[in-house]
Design a protein around this motif. Structure first.
Motif, PDB file in Angstrom:
ATOM      1  N   CYS A  60       0.830  -1.204   0.000  1.00 46.79           N
ATOM      2  CA  CYS A  60       0.000   0.000   0.000  1.00 46.79           C
ATOM      3  C   CYS A  60       0.863   1.252   0.000  1.00 46.79           C
ATOM      4  N   GLN A  61       0.509   2.208  -0.861  1.00 40.70           N
ATOM      5  CA  GLN A  61       1.189   3.505  -0.871  1.00 40.70           C
ATOM      6  C   GLN A  61       0.221   4.626  -0.486  1.00 40.70           C
ATOM      7  N   GLY A  62      -0.798   4.270   0.312  1.00 43.10           N
ATOM      8  CA  GLY A  62      -1.700   5.282   0.838  1.00 43.10           C
ATOM      9  C   GLY A  62      -0.989   6.181   1.837  1.00 43.10           C
ATOM     10  N   LEU A  63      -1.615   7.304   2.162  1.00 45.05           N
ATOM     11  CA  LEU A  63      -1.005   8.302   3.030  1.00 45.05           C
ATOM     12  C   LEU A  63      -0.526   7.719   4.347  1.00 45.05           C
ATOM     13  N   THR A  64      -1.393   7.003   5.069  1.00 43.76           N
ATOM     14  CA  THR A  64      -1.014   6.485   6.381  1.00 43.76           C
ATOM     15  C   THR A  64       0.099   5.460   6.272  1.00 43.76           C
ATOM     16  N   CYS A  65       0.032   4.598   5.258  1.00 42.30           N
ATOM     17  CA  CYS A  65       1.082   3.586   5.097  1.00 42.30           C
ATOM     18  C   CYS A  65       2.412   4.216   4.722  1.00 42.30           C
ATOM     19  N   MET A  66       2.406   5.248   3.904  1.00 42.22           N
ATOM     20  CA  MET A  66       3.652   5.934   3.554  1.00 42.22           C
ATOM     21  C   MET A  66       4.235   6.612   4.782  1.00 42.22           C
ATOM     22  N   MET A  67       3.384   7.197   5.622  1.00 41.06           N
ATOM     23  CA  MET A  67       3.869   7.793   6.867  1.00 41.06           C
ATOM     24  C   MET A  67       4.466   6.740   7.793  1.00 41.06           C
ATOM     25  N   ALA A  68       3.975   5.502   7.684  1.00 42.44           N
ATOM     26  CA  ALA A  68       4.428   4.416   8.560  1.00 42.44           C
ATOM     27  C   ALA A  68       5.609   3.638   7.980  1.00 42.44           C
ATOM     28  N   GLY A  69       6.123   4.046   6.824  1.00 37.42           N
ATOM     29  CA  GLY A  69       7.323   3.406   6.294  1.00 37.42           C
ATOM     30  C   GLY A  69       7.109   2.425   5.169  1.00 37.42           C
ATOM     31  N   ALA A  70       6.069   2.610   4.360  1.00 40.50           N
ATOM     32  CA  ALA A  70       5.818   1.695   3.244  1.00 40.50           C
ATOM     33  C   ALA A  70       6.974   1.686   2.243  1.00 40.50           C
ATOM     34  N   ASP A  71       7.600   2.842   2.040  1.00 37.17           N
ATOM     35  CA  ASP A  71       8.749   2.903   1.124  1.00 37.17           C
ATOM     36  C   ASP A  71       9.871   1.972   1.584  1.00 37.17           C
ATOM     37  N   ARG A  72      10.169   2.020   2.866  1.00 36.76           N
ATOM     38  CA  ARG A  72      11.214   1.150   3.415  1.00 36.76           C
ATOM     39  C   ARG A  72      10.847  -0.316   3.254  1.00 36.76           C
ATOM     40  N   ARG A  73       9.590  -0.609   3.492  1.00 39.07           N
ATOM     41  CA  ARG A  73       9.143  -1.999   3.381  1.00 39.07           C
ATOM     42  C   ARG A  73       9.276  -2.503   1.947  1.00 39.07           C
ATOM     43  N   MET A  74       8.912  -1.664   0.982  1.00 37.01           N
ATOM     44  CA  MET A  74       9.050  -2.067  -0.420  1.00 37.01           C
ATOM     45  C   MET A  74      10.502  -2.329  -0.776  1.00 37.01           C
ATOM     46  N   GLN A  75      11.389  -1.460  -0.286  1.00 36.44           N
ATOM     47  CA  GLN A  75      12.808  -1.645  -0.605  1.00 36.44           C
ATOM     48  C   GLN A  75      13.358  -2.907   0.044  1.00 36.44           C
ATOM     49  N   GLU A  76      12.957  -3.185   1.275  1.00 30.22           N
ATOM     50  CA  GLU A  76      13.401  -4.408   1.946  1.00 30.22           C
ATOM     51  C   GLU A  76      12.956  -5.653   1.179  1.00 30.22           C
ATOM     52  N   LEU A  77      11.715  -5.645   0.700  1.00 29.89           N
ATOM     53  CA  LEU A  77      11.212  -6.783  -0.072  1.00 29.89           C
ATOM     54  C   LEU A  77      11.988  -6.942  -1.378  1.00 29.89           C
TER      55      LEU A  77
END
Length: 504
Positions: A60-77
């Protein structure tokens, strides 16, 4: 040209059976349905879950998920060798950052909090789900007109975002001359930061089904469709179980009700009522011009009563306890309301409170602020942003509209002072660009132009394009068929208005 007797409504179901838009799928579905292959391709390419099949993790790249670190999670995956696709809000903001695995099953933390059950709540998410269908029996005993009168007394407004009086819709369908009528439940909940309908379906599915059955009785409908968001697999399972348990009651009280569940396939625009009808009919989910309205010519041209999950979940308590009781639950407007809250608060979740509470009261229920609050979005991406100086405004339909915002689906997000509001606006503009159906040129082009404008500012501090934000927004508002284009610029406009320091 479509053949006579073509089975258009089976297109999406068959595409799903074929695994989406794989080689040869369009030709095979065309053969099975009698609909031209080019038309099949057009439908398949419209829906994300059909157009891009295959094993991957969707983050998810929604506002709350991006605030919670979705970018980092995508890179880790990606670093671990997993194929990743960023997708629009998954309706799991209380569990951010959220993802779907390769089988579209949710990968996230535990669900958020809910309010404890109280007597001043119409839905009581924390209470045991009631499968007795006593409210339906009461409605049948009292008659359709009595139910409509009680809805009017209650002042129940549509809880999907528009806030349209429920009794008006119900009465409009009931008084149509056409004898074939339908009820449609909008359970496509895809507005960013919104997950209340999800919790109703998971915790109290009978509450919604009973409201739907009362609606069918009043409208004179023999068939009801529930359009469930495709990413809500657990909700689909909960509904399937509840429908089986409900059948004996429906057979006894109203002579049966045919209930069909239709799964969505990844298109936010299908939350718009006429786009949803197009999807059920097997077409691309593009909004229709209105009038005529669905109450007059909806599904397959027949009168159609459509409400969202929360609206229908309010109906049983209105029937049992009376419209005046429900009306008195509200503070500034009638009834209690399910508020979703996520972002920088201690306990994200769904809280049922009097309609018209303030942000501070809602956040107190959610355990308080995390950090120093700076901004909030009161009703999903469509509502834009407000500064904390407006924290005392009632969270209702009227008060927020006066500020140029909206309560919408009551998906509240709190942002503290660690968030750059230009970046927050960018995340929301990405959503609207991705989810524009493309039917209207002002929306299709304008959403991209607004996203590019904020991109240029963030990436190079280039103000090129920001000067045209208001003009583009005006063109989108005036030229769009549906509400998406009319509100798609609000995140950027409001961020620039209230947080101009982040654009200097």
């Amino acid at each position: 040209m479509e053949k006579k007797g073509a089975q258009r409504s089976r297109i999406i179901e068959l595409l799903e059976e074929h695994g989406g838009m794989r080689p040869g799928a369009a030709r095979e579905v065309a053969r099975e349905t009698g609909v031209p292959e080019a038309d099949i391709f057009g439908v398949a390419s419209f829906y994300t879950l059909l157009a891009r099949p295959g094993a991957r993790t969707r983050v998810c790249q929604g506002l709350t998920c991006m605030m919670a670190g979705a970018d980092r999670r995508m890179q880790e995956l990606r670093d671990s060798g997993v194929e990743v696709e960023p997708v629009s809000c998954l309706g799991q903001c209380d569990r951010a950052p959220a993802a779907l695995d390769d089988k579209l099953e949710l990968v996230a933390g535990p669900r958020g909090a809910i309010s404890p059950a109280r007597d001043d709540q119409a839905m009581q998410l924390a209470a045991e789900d009631d499968a007795s269908y006593a409210a339906l029996a009461r409605a049948v005993e009292a008659g359709p007109q009595w139910v409509i009168d009680e809805l009017k007394t209650a002042g129940l407004q549509g809880r999907g975002g528009a806030g349209f009086p429920a009794h008006f819709k119900w009465n409009s369908v009931r008084t149509q001359q056409e004898p074939v009528r339908y009820v449609v439940v909008n359970a496509d909940e895809a507005e960013p930061a919104t997950f209340k309908d999800r919790e109703v379906m998971l915790r109290r599915p009978h509450l919604m089904l009973e409201g739907m059955a009362i609606a069918a009785f009043v409208a004179g409908a023999k068939t009801a469709f529930i359009y469930v968001r495709g990413e809500f697999k657990d909700c689909r399972r909960a509904l399937d179980r509840a429908i089986e348990q409900a059948k004996p009651h429906l057979d006894e009280l109203i002579g049966g009700l045919e209930i069909r569940i239709v799964e969505g396939h990844g298109a936010y625009i299908c939350g718009e009522e006429t786009a949803l009808l197009e999807a059920i009919e097997g077409r691309r989910g593009m909004p229709r011009l209105k009038p005529p309205y669905p109450t007059e010519a909806g599904l397959w041209g027949k009168p159609t009563l459509m409400n969202n999950v929360e609206t229908l979940a309010c109906v049983p308590s209105i029937v049992r306890r009376g419209g005046a009781w429900f009306h008195a639950l509200g503070r500034t407007e009638p009834g209690s309301k399910l508020y979703c809250i996520s972002g920088h608060v201690a306990r994200p979740g769904v809280y049922e409170l009097p309609l018209g509470v303030t942000l501070d009261e809602l956040v107190e229920e959610a355990g308080g602020y995390l950090g120093t609050p700076r901004a909030f979005s009161p009703g999903g991406a469509s509502s834009g942003f407000l500064p904390m100086s407006e924290r005392a405004v009632p969270l209702d339909f009227g008060a927020l509209a006066k500020l140029g915002s909206m309560m919408g689906s009551a998906g509240v997000v709190v942002l503290n002072d660690t968030i750059d509001m230009a970046q927050a606006a960018r995340w929301q503009q990405i959503f609207f660009e991705d989810e524009s159906c493309g039917q209207c040129a002002p929306c299709r082009i304008g959403a991209r132009v607004q996203r590019q404008a904020v991109d240029r500012w963030i990436d190079g501090k280039n103000r090129s394009g920001l000067a045209q934000v208001e003009e583009v927004a005006w063109e989108m508002n005036e030229g769009s068929i549906c509400g998406l284009g009319m509100v798609a610029s609000l995140p950027l406009q409001s961020a620039m208005k209230y947080f101009s320091e982040d654009f200097q």
